[in-house]
Design a protein around this motif. Structure first.
Motif, PDB file in Angstrom:
ATOM      1  N   TRP A 143       0.833  -1.189   0.000  1.00 38.14           N
ATOM      2  CA  TRP A 143       0.000   0.000   0.000  1.00 38.14           C
ATOM      3  C   TRP A 143       0.873   1.246   0.000  1.00 38.14           C
ATOM      4  O   TRP A 143       1.953   1.267   0.603  1.00 38.14           O
ATOM      5  N   ASP A 144       0.355   2.304  -0.622  1.00 40.90           N
ATOM      6  CA  ASP A 144       1.060   3.579  -0.574  1.00 40.90           C
ATOM      7  C   ASP A 144       0.764   4.279   0.755  1.00 40.90           C
ATOM      8  O   ASP A 144      -0.040   3.800   1.561  1.00 40.90           O
ATOM      9  N   LYS A 145       1.398   5.413   0.967  1.00 43.68           N
ATOM     10  CA  LYS A 145       1.274   6.115   2.249  1.00 43.68           C
ATOM     11  C   LYS A 145      -0.171   6.530   2.553  1.00 43.68           C
ATOM     12  O   LYS A 145      -0.599   6.491   3.701  1.00 43.68           O
ATOM     13  N   ALA A 146      -0.912   6.916   1.538  1.00 46.17           N
ATOM     14  CA  ALA A 146      -2.305   7.336   1.760  1.00 46.17           C
ATOM     15  C   ALA A 146      -3.141   6.172   2.271  1.00 46.17           C
ATOM     16  O   ALA A 146      -3.919   6.324   3.225  1.00 46.17           O
ATOM     17  N   LYS A 147      -3.002   4.998   1.671  1.00 41.67           N
ATOM     18  CA  LYS A 147      -3.757   3.831   2.138  1.00 41.67           C
ATOM     19  C   LYS A 147      -3.344   3.433   3.548  1.00 41.67           C
ATOM     20  O   LYS A 147      -4.179   3.021   4.347  1.00 41.67           O
ATOM     21  N   LEU A 148      -2.061   3.564   3.839  1.00 44.61           N
ATOM     22  CA  LEU A 148      -1.578   3.188   5.174  1.00 44.61           C
ATOM     23  C   LEU A 148      -2.135   4.096   6.269  1.00 44.61           C
ATOM     24  O   LEU A 148      -2.154   3.722   7.431  1.00 44.61           O
ATOM     25  N   ARG A 149      -2.591   5.291   5.881  1.00 47.05           N
ATOM     26  CA  ARG A 149      -3.165   6.225   6.864  1.00 47.05           C
ATOM     27  C   ARG A 149      -4.680   6.120   6.972  1.00 47.05           C
ATOM     28  O   ARG A 149      -5.290   6.780   7.801  1.00 47.05           O
ATOM     29  N   ASP A 150      -5.300   5.304   6.126  1.00 48.31           N
ATOM     30  CA  ASP A 150      -6.755   5.235   6.073  1.00 48.31           C
ATOM     31  C   ASP A 150      -7.274   4.084   6.937  1.00 48.31           C
ATOM     32  O   ASP A 150      -7.250   2.926   6.536  1.00 48.31           O
ATOM     33  N   ILE A 153      -9.958   1.242   5.663  1.00 48.56           N
ATOM     34  CA  ILE A 153      -9.619   0.093   4.806  1.00 48.56           C
ATOM     35  C   ILE A 153      -8.615  -0.853   5.456  1.00 48.56           C
ATOM     36  O   ILE A 153      -8.266  -1.876   4.875  1.00 48.56           O
ATOM     37  N   GLN A 154      -8.173  -0.520   6.650  1.00 44.55           N
ATOM     38  CA  GLN A 154      -7.152  -1.338   7.297  1.00 44.55           C
ATOM     39  C   GLN A 154      -7.716  -2.506   8.106  1.00 44.55           C
ATOM     40  O   GLN A 154      -6.975  -3.399   8.478  1.00 44.55           O
ATOM     41  N   ASN A 156      -9.352  -5.724   8.207  1.00 39.81           N
ATOM     42  CA  ASN A 156      -9.673  -6.826   7.304  1.00 39.81           C
ATOM     43  C   ASN A 156      -9.475  -8.155   8.014  1.00 39.81           C
ATOM     44  O   ASN A 156      -8.514  -8.867   7.746  1.00 39.81           O
TER      45      ASN A 156
END
Length: 177
Positions: A143-150, A153-154, A156
């Motif tokens: 994941w990119d940095k934006a996904k890692l901060r969201d 979506i984390q 699962n």
């Protein structure tokens, strides 16, 4: 033989001294990590490597996932095991994927080759290139940095069996053993 320190300050000092004791470090050399290196060198297949990676949370072996235990985000009255992405030696996925980081990738490959040569790895330059190629494949799926901060979506939750469908070819049973 020096007496073992009893307080935190003494233990911190002893730890620092052991790090700075270059004559002893030079004398011991690779013997300090020989069993771990032998385990890696003698791993016969992916399951053996997955088993070693499973020890990474408390031992020498790096892994492609990083586990930790915390309160379940959606059921705080229980704990959950979380798996984070891991396995990249460079700061993040962009260093592997973006052309503007080519110089850093080249320097990292040279650094990996130097480390491998210091431990007596066969053909360290080729092995370093393989390491960076493997990490680049991991980066493509990281994941990119934006996904890692969201946080939305984390979360699962998956069983070990479900993980096998998400990451086929990785022996989750060996990892969790």
């Amino acid at each position: 033989v020096a007496e073992q320190p009893a307080d935190t300050k003494g233990k911190a000092g002893a730890f620092y001294y052991s790090f700075m004791d270059e004559p002893t470090i030079d004398r011991v050399g690779l013997a300090a990590i020989a069993p771990e290196l032998d385990s890696i060198r003698t791993a016969a297949n992916g399951s053996d490597l997955a088993r070693l990676m499973g020890q990474g949370a408390y031992d020498f072996y790096p892994a492609i996932v990083s586990p930790f235990i915390d309160s379940d985000l959606k059921a705080p009255d229980r704990y959950a095991i979380y798996l984070n992405q891991s396995g990249l030696g460079l700061p993040d996925r962009d260093y592997y994927l973006k052309p503007e980081f080519a110089e850093q990738r080249q320097a990292y490959t040279a650094y990996a080759a130097k480390l491998l040569s210091l431990i007596g790895w066969a053909n360290p330059d080729a092995a370093a290139a393989e390491v960076v190629a493997f990490e680049s494949k991991l980066a493509e799926n990281s994941w990119d940095k934006a996904k890692l901060r969201d946080p939305t979506i984390q979360y699962n939750p998956n069983s070990p069996a479900e993980l096998a469908t998400l990451a086929p070819g990785f022996d989750w049973n060996a990892y969790f053993d």
